[in-house]
Scaffold this motif. Structure first.
Motif, PDB file in Angstrom:
ATOM      1  N   ARG A 219       0.872  -1.196   0.000  1.00  0.00           N
ATOM      2  CA  ARG A 219       0.000   0.000   0.000  1.00  0.00           C
ATOM      3  C   ARG A 219       0.894   1.226   0.000  1.00  0.00           C
ATOM      4  N   ALA A 220       0.717   2.089  -1.013  1.00  0.00           N
ATOM      5  CA  ALA A 220       1.585   3.254  -1.154  1.00  0.00           C
ATOM      6  C   ALA A 220       1.332   4.264  -0.040  1.00  0.00           C
ATOM      7  N   ALA A 221       2.383   4.937   0.323  1.00  0.00           N
ATOM      8  CA  ALA A 221       2.265   6.072   1.256  1.00  0.00           C
ATOM      9  C   ALA A 221       3.482   6.958   1.033  1.00  0.00           C
ATOM     10  N   HIS A 222       3.388   8.205   1.417  1.00  0.00           N
ATOM     11  CA  HIS A 222       4.544   9.089   1.331  1.00  0.00           C
ATOM     12  C   HIS A 222       5.612   8.573   2.304  1.00  0.00           C
ATOM     13  N   ALA A 223       6.861   8.660   1.861  1.00  0.00           N
ATOM     14  CA  ALA A 223       7.940   8.135   2.692  1.00  0.00           C
ATOM     15  C   ALA A 223       7.973   8.800   4.068  1.00  0.00           C
ATOM     16  N   ALA A 224       7.544  10.068   4.107  1.00  0.00           N
ATOM     17  CA  ALA A 224       7.577  10.801   5.379  1.00  0.00           C
ATOM     18  C   ALA A 224       6.642  10.178   6.410  1.00  0.00           C
ATOM     19  N   VAL A 225       5.624   9.453   5.921  1.00  0.00           N
ATOM     20  CA  VAL A 225       4.710   8.757   6.850  1.00  0.00           C
ATOM     21  C   VAL A 225       4.636   7.291   6.429  1.00  0.00           C
ATOM     22  N   SER A 280      10.658   8.211  -2.817  1.00  0.00           N
ATOM     23  CA  SER A 280       9.966   8.711  -1.623  1.00  0.00           C
ATOM     24  C   SER A 280       8.558   8.156  -1.479  1.00  0.00           C
ATOM     25  N   THR A 281       8.316   7.004  -2.094  1.00  0.00           N
ATOM     26  CA  THR A 281       6.993   6.380  -1.952  1.00  0.00           C
ATOM     27  C   THR A 281       7.187   4.944  -1.477  1.00  0.00           C
ATOM     28  N   VAL A 282       6.372   4.519  -0.529  1.00  0.00           N
ATOM     29  CA  VAL A 282       6.394   3.110  -0.107  1.00  0.00           C
ATOM     30  C   VAL A 282       5.914   2.267  -1.284  1.00  0.00           C
ATOM     31  N   PRO A 283       6.682   1.226  -1.675  1.00  0.00           N
ATOM     32  CA  PRO A 283       6.297   0.474  -2.882  1.00  0.00           C
ATOM     33  C   PRO A 283       4.943  -0.214  -2.720  1.00  0.00           C
ATOM     34  N   GLU A 284       4.053   0.060  -3.670  1.00  0.00           N
ATOM     35  CA  GLU A 284       2.691  -0.469  -3.549  1.00  0.00           C
ATOM     36  C   GLU A 284       2.541  -1.821  -4.232  1.00  0.00           C
TER      37      GLU A 284
END
Ligand SMILES: [Zn+2]
Length: 426
Positions: A219-225, A280-284
């Motif tokens: 599930r994608a998310a911004h790397a900052a969170v 900067s994105t969690v791999p979805e």
């Protein structure tokens, strides 16, 4: 051995040595025509001319999309069919002997970066005891060895009783569409010899391989969170680790006498991994493609079911993957392993011929890779073994070469095999 046998062995050795120049020239002719899998038309004209020159009745057999369609599981998907003939040469015997089919593939892998070669990849240069070039070892040399063996018998005025069929086939590196076409066209013999580079070992068993694609959701998310997301890469890692453990377990527990000497007899390779789309994105999502090896005695369908159970068993430990299960696809060729009994008549005949030529029995071993052998055994229902000059470790890489003395030894062995197997007409 009787005196007559000794005379024959010496005579074959003499003729093979005397024909050395012609044999090497033929191999150079073959090596100088590039023929990467899918693009074999030009070299097959040269092969057809060589077969005709050796007084073989030449036939051309081409695969068709309709003919191959039911066999995608065996040879994979084929994209090109035009100008890819298989060249078959037939020499009818006088009758009353066993028949044999001698097979080799003409297609090669790419040359690769020519700068990594110290010799011209398409030059067929002879340096010392080696002949260099793409395909010299894998396996234009093998095709030359059986042509030279037939020429040797001709030069000695030996006519065989059994029929000899020779086949130069396409598409082996990509699944074996050419050998399949020859089998589907109905060519049969009492045994098949493939002159793949085995370093003069008798190979009655070959491994299988299955190619798979595993898609793992995240599930994608911004790397900052990043904790808001689920990394598909992190979800995949336990599955990868488990495949490593599986490979270790299988090597420790699988028992086959012809594979005992191979450290990794059933490699599992993850060859492609794609995950994520931005730093900067969690791999979805993650896609992993891999290859799993089998040894003879294992069957494709139950083995696939076993692997699925294993992968989904690991996924079941991960709550995210329980709710968002990965998908597993089997794609491309699903190559079954194959073997003939080590005491089969063709095995005994190859061993005897080798021993007559070299004075010692050959090494007998299985190989961990797949080859056209499985198609002749499983679809053609013919006993098939591999035996030939050249070291597979020198194939598929820069400075591919074949040992000339080995090539001539293989030629002598095949000449003896033909006499023993097919019988000699009075
Ligand atoms: Zn090969």
């Amino acid at each position: 051995m009787t005196a007559r046998d000794t005379d024959l062995t010496a005579a074959i050795a003499r003729v093979v040595e005397a024909r050395r120049g012609e044999t090497l020239r033929l191999l150079q002719d073959f090596v100088r025509v590039p023929c990467v899998t899918g693009d074999e038309g030009a070299v097959q004209e040269v092969v057809a001319a060589a077969f005709a020159e050796s007084r073989l009745a030449v036939e051309r057999v081409s695969a068709t999309p309709e003919g191959i369609a039911p066999y995608h599981d065996h040879v994979g998907e084929e994209t090109r069919f035009a100008n890819r003939p298989n060249i078959v040469g037939i020499r009818r015997g006088a009758g009353g002997g066993r028949s044999i089919l001698l097979n080799g593939h003409v297609d090669t892998v790419e040359v690769g970066d020519p700068a990594t070669w110290t010799r011209d990849p398409l030059g067929g240069e002879i340096v010392g005891d080696r002949l260099y070039g793409r395909g010299a070892c894998d396996m234009k040399g093998g095709i030359v060895s059986f042509i030279a063996a037939l020429e040797t018998l001709d030069a000695l005025g030996i006519r065989l009783r059994g029929d000899v069929t020779v086949a130069a086939t396409v598409g082996e590196e990509d699944g074996g569409v050419g050998a399949l076409a020859v089998i589907l066209a109905g060519y049969r013999a009492d045994a098949v010899l493939i002159t793949e580079p085995t370093r003069l070992a008798l190979v009655p068993a070959q491994g299988g391989s299955l190619v798979f694609r595993l898609t793992v959701p995240g599930r994608a998310a911004h790397a900052a969170v990043r904790d808001e997301g689920v990394s598909a890469l992190e979800a995949f890692l336990p599955i990868f680790e488990d495949l490593r453990a599986l490979e270790r377990d299988r090597n420790a527990t699988l028992d086959h006498p012809l594979y005992a000497a191979i450290a990794n007899k059933v490699p599992i390779n993850i060859g492609v991994v794609r995950a994520g789309n931005w730093a900067s994105t969690v791999p979805e999502s993650l896609v992993a493609e891999g290859r799993i090896g089998l040894i003879p005695g294992e069957e494709v369908a139950p083995f696939r079911a076993f692997i699925e159970e294993r992968i989904f068993g690991v996924a079941a430990q991960n709550r995210w993957l329980v709710e968002n299960p990965p998908t597993l696809e089997w794609f491309g060729g699903q190559f079954a392993p194959a073997e003939v009994p080590a005491d089969a008549p063709i095995c005994r005949a190859v061993m005897a011929a080798h021993e007559r030529v070299t004075g010692a029995p050959p090494t007998v071993a299985g190989v961990p890779y797949g080859a056209d052998m499985r198609l002749f055994i499983r679809l053609g229902e013919m006993p098939c073994v591999m035996y030939g000059a050249g070291d597979v470790n020198h194939a598929h890489r820069a400075d591919e070469h074949i040992s000339v003395p080995e090539l001539l030894t293989a030629t002598r062995t095949i000449a003896h095999l033909l006499i023993d197997w097919c019988g000699v007409a009075e």
